[in-house]
Design an enzyme around this catalytic site. Structure first.
Site, PDB file in Angstrom:
ATOM      1  N   SER A  59      22.412  21.900  82.526  1.00  8.25           N
ATOM      2  CA  SER A  59      21.381  20.852  82.499  1.00  8.25           C
ATOM      3  C   SER A  59      20.694  20.716  83.851  1.00  8.25           C
ATOM      4  O   SER A  59      21.306  20.844  84.901  1.00  8.25           O
ATOM      5  CB  SER A  59      22.007  19.501  82.138  1.00  8.25           C
ATOM      6  OG  SER A  59      22.612  19.587  80.879  1.00  8.25           O
TER       7      SER A  59
ATOM      8  N   SER B 181      17.913  18.942  76.698  1.00  4.40           N
ATOM      9  CA  SER B 181      17.934  19.513  75.347  1.00  4.40           C
ATOM     10  C   SER B 181      17.182  20.843  75.304  1.00  4.40           C
ATOM     11  O   SER B 181      17.580  21.783  74.617  1.00  4.40           O
ATOM     12  CB  SER B 181      17.291  18.541  74.349  1.00  4.40           C
ATOM     13  OG  SER B 181      18.114  17.420  74.180  1.00  4.40           O
TER      14      SER B 181
ATOM     15  N   GLN C 132      34.599  -5.659  66.963  1.00  4.09           N
ATOM     16  CA  GLN C 132      34.372  -6.797  66.048  1.00  4.09           C
ATOM     17  C   GLN C 132      35.707  -7.311  65.487  1.00  4.09           C
ATOM     18  O   GLN C 132      35.935  -8.519  65.421  1.00  4.09           O
ATOM     19  CB  GLN C 132      33.439  -6.348  64.900  1.00  4.09           C
ATOM     20  CG  GLN C 132      32.910  -7.463  64.045  1.00  4.09           C
ATOM     21  CD  GLN C 132      31.939  -8.378  64.799  1.00  4.09           C
ATOM     22  OE1 GLN C 132      31.414  -8.000  65.834  1.00  4.09           O
ATOM     23  NE2 GLN C 132      31.751  -9.575  64.305  1.00  4.09           N
TER      24      GLN C 132
ATOM     25  N   GLY D 112      36.878 -11.947  70.287  1.00  4.17           N
ATOM     26  CA  GLY D 112      36.710 -12.178  71.735  1.00  4.17           C
ATOM     27  C   GLY D 112      37.573 -11.246  72.564  1.00  4.17           C
ATOM     28  O   GLY D 112      37.167 -10.785  73.650  1.00  4.17           O
TER      29      GLY D 112
ATOM     30  N   GLU E 226      26.709  18.021  75.576  1.00  4.50           N
ATOM     31  CA  GLU E 226      26.898  19.289  74.842  1.00  4.50           C
ATOM     32  C   GLU E 226      26.000  19.353  73.591  1.00  4.50           C
ATOM     33  O   GLU E 226      26.399  19.863  72.541  1.00  4.50           O
ATOM     34  CB  GLU E 226      28.372  19.549  74.552  1.00  4.50           C
ATOM     35  CG  GLU E 226      29.138  19.653  75.865  1.00  4.50           C
ATOM     36  CD  GLU E 226      30.404  20.455  75.838  1.00  4.50           C
ATOM     37  OE1 GLU E 226      30.600  21.258  74.923  1.00  4.50           O
ATOM     38  OE2 GLU E 226      31.200  20.273  76.774  1.00  4.50           O
TER      39      GLU E 226
HETATM   40  N1  CAA Z   1      24.672  32.020  69.626  1.00 10.63           N
HETATM   41  C1  CAA Z   1      24.003  33.106  70.039  1.00 10.63           C
HETATM   42  N2  CAA Z   1      22.666  33.157  70.247  1.00 10.63           N
HETATM   43  C2  CAA Z   1      21.989  32.014  70.026  1.00 10.63           C
HETATM   44  C3  CAA Z   1      22.612  30.830  69.589  1.00 10.63           C
HETATM   45  C4  CAA Z   1      24.012  30.862  69.377  1.00 10.63           C
HETATM   46  N3  CAA Z   1      24.695  29.781  68.974  1.00 10.63           N
HETATM   47  N4  CAA Z   1      21.665  29.880  69.459  1.00 10.63           N
HETATM   48  C5  CAA Z   1      20.487  30.434  69.806  1.00 10.63           C
HETATM   49  N5  CAA Z   1      20.706  31.726  70.156  1.00 10.63           N
HETATM   50  C6  CAA Z   1      19.708  32.701  70.563  1.00 10.63           C
HETATM   51  C7  CAA Z   1      18.624  32.871  69.493  1.00 10.63           C
HETATM   52  O1  CAA Z   1      19.014  33.833  68.520  1.00 10.63           O
HETATM   53  C8  CAA Z   1      17.449  33.359  70.319  1.00 10.63           C
HETATM   54  O2  CAA Z   1      17.595  34.728  70.621  1.00 10.63           O
HETATM   55  P1  CAA Z   1      16.468  35.824  70.196  1.00 10.63           P
HETATM   56  O3  CAA Z   1      15.184  35.348  70.798  1.00 10.63           O
HETATM   57  O4  CAA Z   1      16.986  37.098  70.744  1.00 10.63           O
HETATM   58  O5  CAA Z   1      16.422  35.769  68.689  1.00 10.63           O
HETATM   59  C9  CAA Z   1      17.645  32.617  71.638  1.00 10.63           C
HETATM   60  O6  CAA Z   1      19.023  32.233  71.714  1.00 10.63           O
HETATM   61  C10 CAA Z   1      16.766  31.395  71.755  1.00 10.63           C
HETATM   62  O7  CAA Z   1      17.084  30.559  70.662  1.00 10.63           O
HETATM   63  P2  CAA Z   1      16.091  29.496  70.061  1.00 10.63           P
HETATM   64  O8  CAA Z   1      14.762  30.148  69.793  1.00 10.63           O
HETATM   65  O9  CAA Z   1      16.760  28.836  68.913  1.00 10.63           O
HETATM   66  O10 CAA Z   1      15.902  28.505  71.308  1.00 10.63           O
HETATM   67  P3  CAA Z   1      15.300  27.053  71.399  1.00 10.63           P
HETATM   68  O11 CAA Z   1      14.533  26.943  72.638  1.00 10.63           O
HETATM   69  O12 CAA Z   1      14.637  26.674  70.116  1.00 10.63           O
HETATM   70  O13 CAA Z   1      16.606  26.119  71.654  1.00 10.63           O
HETATM   71  C11 CAA Z   1      18.553  24.887  71.133  1.00 10.63           C
HETATM   72  C12 CAA Z   1      17.737  26.156  70.900  1.00 10.63           C
HETATM   73  C13 CAA Z   1      19.633  24.924  70.059  1.00 10.63           C
HETATM   74  C14 CAA Z   1      17.751  23.636  70.993  1.00 10.63           C
HETATM   75  C15 CAA Z   1      19.216  24.959  72.549  1.00 10.63           C
HETATM   76  O14 CAA Z   1      18.224  24.863  73.562  1.00 10.63           O
HETATM   77  C16 CAA Z   1      20.266  23.909  72.765  1.00 10.63           C
HETATM   78  O15 CAA Z   1      21.402  24.059  72.306  1.00 10.63           O
HETATM   79  N6  CAA Z   1      19.967  22.812  73.527  1.00 10.63           N
HETATM   80  C17 CAA Z   1      20.953  21.832  73.907  1.00 10.63           C
HETATM   81  C18 CAA Z   1      21.580  22.177  75.233  1.00 10.63           C
HETATM   82  C19 CAA Z   1      22.932  21.547  75.414  1.00 10.63           C
HETATM   83  O16 CAA Z   1      23.751  21.508  74.502  1.00 10.63           O
HETATM   84  N7  CAA Z   1      23.223  21.120  76.645  1.00 10.63           N
HETATM   85  C20 CAA Z   1      24.491  20.604  76.968  1.00 10.63           C
HETATM   86  C21 CAA Z   1      24.727  20.658  78.447  1.00 10.63           C
HETATM   87  S1  CAA Z   1      26.347  21.154  78.869  1.00 10.63           S
HETATM   88  C22 CAA Z   1      27.298  19.739  78.908  1.00 10.63           C
HETATM   89  O17 CAA Z   1      26.919  18.706  78.421  1.00 10.63           O
HETATM   90  C23 CAA Z   1      28.634  19.959  79.481  1.00 10.63           C
HETATM   91  C24 CAA Z   1      29.310  18.760  80.015  1.00 10.63           C
HETATM   92  O18 CAA Z   1      29.383  18.577  81.218  1.00 10.63           O
HETATM   93  C25 CAA Z   1      30.036  17.860  79.104  1.00 10.63           C
END
Ligand code: CAA
Length: 395
Positions: free
Chosen positions: A126, A132, A336, A340, A363
């Protein structure tokens, strides 16, 4: 279809429960209130094997299945989600990512320390403007021949103040979009790594969440994970497993609030009888029990699919989406039920309610989980029924 756990899985669950109740519960209110990092408790988690549960024994881990990890996460999250988020990131995002996609040299160098808790790991994806929308990485890792030069800022990094190892996602070739993104293992004592202020959070307050800055950090070529350009897919694959961990955290928070609510409502009397015997409360308990059990089935199923080597990406998103919504809804109900008393720290449920909220955010927010699930439905012609159509012969 079999639902029973093995003796080993039950033993893990019992050990985690005992540890959580004996070692985590006594100081959890003070640690949350004063934002005290659980140094001793994390050390104990390392000694007991909770920080590298799925790592192979040859690299110092427990060699356990994902279901055992989920059972331990659930029990620990019933009591202290600050500890369980440290555990989840270390197990699912850092150790599993390195073990599954790393080179032999990376595994031998980093896993023995990470799996035992000698070092704690962070996952740095991030950014201020890439939450996202994870492909919009502004952090750059430019290929300089024998090393990469890393520059940028990462936000909301779990264990950011204490971790010794970062798995960092960064853009190496802007013109290639997500296909130019790489993942690297970065040690926090390298020149150019600096740690920003600790965030003051609504929940999971004793975990340390920081902004991290990288300024001209020289990352050796051998610390890139996977082929050039594999970083975004690496992050997505790792997060699919990570979401099982956070789903089990959400399940644990909900189940913890439920256990406290049952106990309280059997003791607390009003209008001449325990409040559990008033239908207004009894029906709340019934709804909690039913929806928590439904969440449990989704969470255990996603872990089982992973253990069977089957596709678990959509299943883990379903588990996280549902379990986190259940956690939020039923921790509010638990407050709830406690009336209190639920509104003050001593009774634990207000903390569980605050902790529940983050499970709908990190995540992948609930909205992101719906994107993952709906894309799979559309791609597969609305036929997402893996358990009913899969047999063990297909595994
Ligand atoms: N496995 C393998 N490949 C994947 C995949 C998966 N699960 N998901 C997507 N891909 C691949 C796709 O196939 C694509 O590849 P190609 O171009 O070769 O076909 C590529 O990745 C891009 O995928 P998208 O076109 O679907 O990408 P997008 O921009 O539409 O985004 C999304 C997809 C699911 C929204 C992604 O951006 C996402 O998961 N966002 C959320 C991020 C997140 O979870 N952040 C958490 C931070 S970590 C954290 O919180 C840890 C902590 O400290 C607790």
């Amino acid at each position: 279809m079999r639902f029973e756990l093995t003796e080993e899985q039950l033993a893990v669950k019992e050990a985690a429960r005992e540890f959580a109740q004996k070692e985590l519960k006594p100081g959890v209110i003070e640690r949350d209130s004063k934002m005290i990092y659980p140094t001793d408790q994390v050390k104990m988690m390392g000694e007991l094997g909770f920080l590298g549960m799925m790592v192979a024994p040859e690299y110092g881990g427990g060699g356990m299945d994902s279901l055992s990890y989920v059972l331990a996460m659930e029990e620990i999250s019933k009591v202290d989600s600050s500890c369980s988020v440290i555990m989840s990131v270390n197990n699912s995002l850092v150790c599993w990512g390195i073990e599954t996609f790393g080179t032999e040299a990376q595994k031998s160098k980093y896993l023995p320390k990470l799996a035992t808790g000698e070092w704690i790991g962070s996952f740095c994806l991030s950014e201020p403007e890439a939450g996202s929308d994870a492909t919009s990485q502004r952090t750059t890792a430019i290929d300089m021949g024998d090393h990469y030069l890393l520059n940028g800022t990462k936000n909301w990094i779990t264990s950011g103040g204490t971790s010794k190892v970062h798995v960092v996602i960064a853009q190496s070739s802007v013109e290639l979009g997500h296909k130019g993104i790489n993942a690297f293992i970065v040690e926090t004592d390298w020149d150019g790594v600096s740690i920003g202020a600790k965030e003051e959070k609504l929940g999971i307050r004793s975990s340390d969440t920081h902004t991290i800055m990288y300024s001209d950090v020289k990352v050796p070529k051998e610390n890139r994970i996977g082929e050039d350009g594999f970083g975004f897919k690496f992050a997505m694959k790792v997060l699919s497993g990570g979401r099982i961990g956070i789903a089990s955290q959400a399940l644990g928070i909900a189940a913890g609030a439920y256990e406290l609510s049952v106990a309280y409502s059997k003791e607390r009397e009003s209008f001449g009888k325990p409040i559990s015997k008033h239908q207004a409360i009894a029906f709340k308990l019934a709804d909690m029990a039913t929806e928590i059990e439904a969440a449990r089935l989704l969470v255990y199923r996603s872990a089982w699919l992973k253990d069977m080597g089957m596709d678990y990406g959509t299943a883990s998103s379903m588990a996280k989406l549902f379990a986190s919504e259940v956690a939020m809804k039923h921790t509010v109900e638990a407050v709830q039920i406690h009336g209190g008393y639920g509104y003050v720290k001593e009774y634990h449920v207000e903390r569980l309610m605050r902790d529940a909220k983050i499970t709908q955010i990190y995540e992948g927010t609930s909205e992101i989980q719906r994107i993952v699930i709906s894309r799979d439905i559309v791609k597969n012609d609305n036929l997402y029924v893996p358990i009913m159509t899969s047999t063990m012969e297909n595994v």
